[in-house]
Design a protein around this motif. Structure first.
Motif, PDB file in Angstrom:
ATOM      1  N   PHE A 230      23.297   3.107   4.205  1.00 27.60           N
ATOM      2  CA  PHE A 230      23.787   4.309   2.891  1.00 27.60           C
ATOM      3  C   PHE A 230      24.584   5.330   3.499  1.00 27.60           C
ATOM      4  O   PHE A 230      24.852   5.760   4.664  1.00 27.60           O
ATOM      5  CB  PHE A 230      22.863   4.317   2.064  1.00 27.60           C
ATOM      6  N   ILE A 231      26.036   5.825   3.127  1.00 28.05           N
ATOM      7  CA  ILE A 231      26.264   6.581   2.581  1.00 28.05           C
ATOM      8  C   ILE A 231      26.005   7.585   2.446  1.00 28.05           C
ATOM      9  O   ILE A 231      25.643   7.746   0.814  1.00 28.05           O
ATOM     10  CB  ILE A 231      27.587   6.778   2.097  1.00 28.05           C
ATOM     11  N   PRO A 232      25.020   8.924   2.491  1.00 31.11           N
ATOM     12  CA  PRO A 232      24.160  10.314   1.817  1.00 31.11           C
ATOM     13  C   PRO A 232      25.065  10.786   0.593  1.00 31.11           C
ATOM     14  O   PRO A 232      26.551  10.807   0.439  1.00 31.11           O
ATOM     15  CB  PRO A 232      24.502  11.520   3.125  1.00 31.11           C
ATOM     16  N   GLU A 233      24.221  10.965  -0.660  1.00 28.06           N
ATOM     17  CA  GLU A 233      24.880  11.160  -1.519  1.00 28.06           C
ATOM     18  C   GLU A 233      25.876  12.358  -2.031  1.00 28.06           C
ATOM     19  O   GLU A 233      26.834  12.717  -2.201  1.00 28.06           O
ATOM     20  CB  GLU A 233      23.738  11.453  -2.301  1.00 28.06           C
ATOM     21  N   PHE A 274      36.782  -2.704   7.109  1.00 33.11           N
ATOM     22  CA  PHE A 274      35.629  -1.517   7.397  1.00 33.11           C
ATOM     23  C   PHE A 274      37.281  -0.750   6.921  1.00 33.11           C
ATOM     24  O   PHE A 274      38.191  -1.015   6.453  1.00 33.11           O
ATOM     25  CB  PHE A 274      35.652  -1.407   8.626  1.00 33.11           C
ATOM     26  N   TRP A 275      37.157   0.311   7.330  1.00 36.64           N
ATOM     27  CA  TRP A 275      38.060   1.822   6.853  1.00 36.64           C
ATOM     28  C   TRP A 275      38.824   1.316   8.057  1.00 36.64           C
ATOM     29  O   TRP A 275      38.789   0.985   8.721  1.00 36.64           O
ATOM     30  CB  TRP A 275      37.784   3.016   6.113  1.00 36.64           C
ATOM     31  N   SER A 276      40.214   1.593   7.485  1.00 32.40           N
ATOM     32  CA  SER A 276      42.041   1.735   8.545  1.00 32.40           C
ATOM     33  C   SER A 276      42.210   2.828   8.655  1.00 32.40           C
ATOM     34  O   SER A 276      42.044   3.722   8.026  1.00 32.40           O
ATOM     35  CB  SER A 276      43.087   0.211   8.042  1.00 32.40           C
ATOM     36  N   THR A 277      43.015   2.803  10.028  1.00 32.22           N
ATOM     37  CA  THR A 277      43.750   4.245  10.230  1.00 32.22           C
ATOM     38  C   THR A 277      44.693   4.307  10.502  1.00 32.22           C
ATOM     39  O   THR A 277      45.569   5.126   9.714  1.00 32.22           O
ATOM     40  CB  THR A 277      43.977   3.995  11.698  1.00 32.22           C
ATOM     41  N   ARG A 278      45.643   2.778   8.981  1.00 29.45           N
ATOM     42  CA  ARG A 278      46.633   2.802   8.537  1.00 29.45           C
ATOM     43  C   ARG A 278      46.325   3.466   7.029  1.00 29.45           C
ATOM     44  O   ARG A 278      45.256   2.635   6.295  1.00 29.45           O
ATOM     45  CB  ARG A 278      47.320   1.369   8.377  1.00 29.45           C
ATOM     46  N   THR A 279      47.403   3.831   6.357  1.00 30.29           N
ATOM     47  CA  THR A 279      47.911   3.796   5.201  1.00 30.29           C
ATOM     48  C   THR A 279      47.565   2.994   4.274  1.00 30.29           C
ATOM     49  O   THR A 279      47.129   2.833   2.994  1.00 30.29           O
ATOM     50  CB  THR A 279      48.238   5.208   4.302  1.00 30.29           C
ATOM     51  N   GLY A 285      34.883  -4.845   1.191  1.00 33.08           N
ATOM     52  CA  GLY A 285      33.372  -4.590   1.154  1.00 33.08           C
ATOM     53  C   GLY A 285      32.616  -3.376   0.725  1.00 33.08           C
ATOM     54  O   GLY A 285      31.436  -3.375   0.622  1.00 33.08           O
ATOM     55  N   GLY A 286      33.630  -3.265  -0.899  1.00 27.87           N
ATOM     56  CA  GLY A 286      33.091  -1.764  -1.826  1.00 27.87           C
ATOM     57  C   GLY A 286      33.732  -1.266  -1.838  1.00 27.87           C
ATOM     58  O   GLY A 286      33.044   0.070  -2.441  1.00 27.87           O
ATOM     59  N   LEU A 287      34.008  -1.036  -0.220  1.00 31.88           N
ATOM     60  CA  LEU A 287      34.181   0.774   0.498  1.00 31.88           C
ATOM     61  C   LEU A 287      35.468   1.490  -0.462  1.00 31.88           C
ATOM     62  O   LEU A 287      36.434   0.727  -1.262  1.00 31.88           O
ATOM     63  CB  LEU A 287      34.485   1.021   1.825  1.00 31.88           C
ATOM     64  N   GLN A 288      35.514   2.015  -0.606  1.00 30.47           N
ATOM     65  CA  GLN A 288      36.636   3.286  -1.669  1.00 30.47           C
ATOM     66  C   GLN A 288      37.975   4.171  -0.163  1.00 30.47           C
ATOM     67  O   GLN A 288      37.031   3.568   1.166  1.00 30.47           O
ATOM     68  CB  GLN A 288      35.847   4.341  -2.251  1.00 30.47           C
ATOM     69  N   PRO A 289      38.924   4.124  -1.176  1.00 31.44           N
ATOM     70  CA  PRO A 289      39.818   4.428   0.559  1.00 31.44           C
ATOM     71  C   PRO A 289      39.141   5.359   1.227  1.00 31.44           C
ATOM     72  O   PRO A 289      38.094   6.518  -0.029  1.00 31.44           O
ATOM     73  CB  PRO A 289      40.519   4.957  -0.533  1.00 31.44           C
ATOM     74  N   ILE A 290      39.123   6.082   2.615  1.00 30.97           N
ATOM     75  CA  ILE A 290      38.531   7.109   3.169  1.00 30.97           C
ATOM     76  C   ILE A 290      38.181   8.402   1.876  1.00 30.97           C
ATOM     77  O   ILE A 290      37.824   9.343   2.162  1.00 30.97           O
ATOM     78  CB  ILE A 290      38.499   7.027   4.488  1.00 30.97           C
ATOM     79  N   GLU A 291      39.858   8.408   1.720  1.00 36.59           N
ATOM     80  CA  GLU A 291      39.901  10.338   1.607  1.00 36.59           C
ATOM     81  C   GLU A 291      39.431  10.354  -0.070  1.00 36.59           C
ATOM     82  O   GLU A 291      39.505  11.698  -0.750  1.00 36.59           O
ATOM     83  CB  GLU A 291      41.928  10.064   1.133  1.00 36.59           C
ATOM     84  N   ASN A 292      38.634   9.287  -0.786  1.00 33.15           N
ATOM     85  CA  ASN A 292      38.022   9.172  -1.773  1.00 33.15           C
ATOM     86  C   ASN A 292      36.377   9.705  -1.666  1.00 33.15           C
ATOM     87  O   ASN A 292      35.550  10.651  -2.759  1.00 33.15           O
ATOM     88  CB  ASN A 292      38.079   8.285  -2.436  1.00 33.15           C
ATOM     89  N   TYR A 293      35.828   9.622  -0.036  1.00 36.99           N
ATOM     90  CA  TYR A 293      34.844  10.757   0.256  1.00 36.99           C
ATOM     91  C   TYR A 293      35.147  11.720   0.475  1.00 36.99           C
ATOM     92  O   TYR A 293      35.542  12.087   1.209  1.00 36.99           O
ATOM     93  CB  TYR A 293      34.292   9.537   1.170  1.00 36.99           C
TER      94      TYR A 293
END
Length: 344
Positions: A230-233, A274-279, A285-293
């Motif tokens: 899980f991603i910590p809250e 998974f998250w990609s190094t490309r934009t 899999g339900g992930l948001q763009p990494i910049e959203n975290y």
């Protein structure tokens, strides 16, 4: 969006690599950072399927061991690997300063996120990796939401952890933890009597098995596993771009360019899920763009890795509390060879 230019480049580089192989007795060799020998099996299989006939070997070892050998070999004027992919991102910056890297910008290079790669093409961000906490799907009544939840009585004698002072990325997570909770967190964690197992692959695989219920710094999980990540809250978690490069001493440069271009390509990056190094790659899999975290920053780990004095001080602190790291390297310990998912 059309990626015909990337496909055409891969086809051209593939032809050059096949021609190069005709005149070379050397197998194309990649040194990859990791702590389980199967961690690059998927990449190996994908590359072999996409570019049949190209001889390739990927050797996985701890980044901190690979990089020492690279420095030693560079000092002696030769180099075994054609490409290296390591967690020790500061090494790539040092190698650039030493003038030993061979720059290359593929058609996919401009799509890689800013800060992940060298602007002049001396190295690229090939993957985004992450460590996430895990808990067992069975045996845990209240699912943890943050790192401190693993200090609950339910996890006493049932945590399996990587020794934090044995891996920079794990140490980075704990550095953030003690910045929030203080060194007292470490003493409370010690009182939980965790089992320490070298490497990150084995502890992650053991959660949900052998009576282990949790791991503070584990792996993203798959549905069939006996554990849930899980991603910590509201606590920081680590993500970083694993860097890759070729060298001026690289013997099979045509194949190295093909390999790096494939890593950077939309074709490969969009296949990882998974998250990609490309934009321009959409997360699965339900992930948001990494910049959203807002509780992770891949570039922060790069900055942290440069401060070797601070890292040394942290290792001294952790050694004083938990003792010296014990056991063989996870790549040499026979008892860990089969500690992978679905093998226990």
């Amino acid at each position: 969006m059309s990626y015909q230019n990337e496909t055409a480049e891969l086809d051209s580089l593939y032809a050059s690599a096949k021609e190069e192989q005709k005149h070379s007795k050397k197998t194309f060799l990649v040194w990859a950072g990791g702590d389980a020998p199967n961690q690059q099996d998927a990449l190996y299989a994908q590359f072999k399927k996409r570019f049949p006939g190209i001889d390739i070997e990927i050797i996985v070892d701890l980044s901190k061991y690979h990089d020492i050998k690279v420095y030693e070999q560079l000092n002696n004027g030769y180099l075994e690997p054609d490409v290296v992919m390591l967690q020790t991102m500061n090494d790539f910056e040092d190698w650039k300063k030493l003038g030993v890297l061979e720059p290359f910008k593929s058609q996919g290079f401009p799509h890689i996120r800013k800060g992940y790669s060298d602007p002049e093409g001396h190295f690229i961000g090939g993957f985004i990796f992450a460590f996430l906490p895990q808990y067992a799907k069975e045996g845990v009544k209240v699912a943890p939401k943050n790192y401190k939840d693993f200090l609950a009585p339910a996890f006493k004698n049932k945590l399996v952890l990587t020794p934090p002072h044995d891996d920079d990325a794990v140490l980075y997570v704990f550095d953030h933890i003690i910045k929030k909770y203080g060194v007292e967190f470490l003493h409370e964690l010690k009182a939980q009597n965790p089992a320490f197992v070298r490497g990150t692959a084995a502890p992650a695989a053991l959660v949900g098995q052998k009576g282990f219920l949790g791991n503070i710094v584990g792996y993203p999980t798959y549905p069939q596993q006996p554990s849930q990540s899980f991603i910590p809250e509201d606590e920081f978690f680590i993500t970083w771009p694993q860097r890759a490069a070729m060298f001026k001493l690289t013997e099979r440069k045509a194949t190295a360019r093909l390999f790096l271009a494939y890593l950077a390509s939309y074709e490969f990056q969009s296949s990882r899920g998974f998250w990609s190094t490309r934009t321009d790659v959409t997360e699965l899999g339900g992930l948001q763009p990494i910049e959203n975290y807002k509780n992770t920053d891949p570039l922060d780990f790069i900055e942290w890795m440069r401060d070797r004095k601070h890292i040394h001080e942290l290792r001294v602190l952790f050694t004083g509390i938990f003792g010296e790291v014990k056991g063989e390297s996870p790549l040499k310990d026979p008892s860990l060879f089969r500690v992978y998912y679905n093998t226990l």
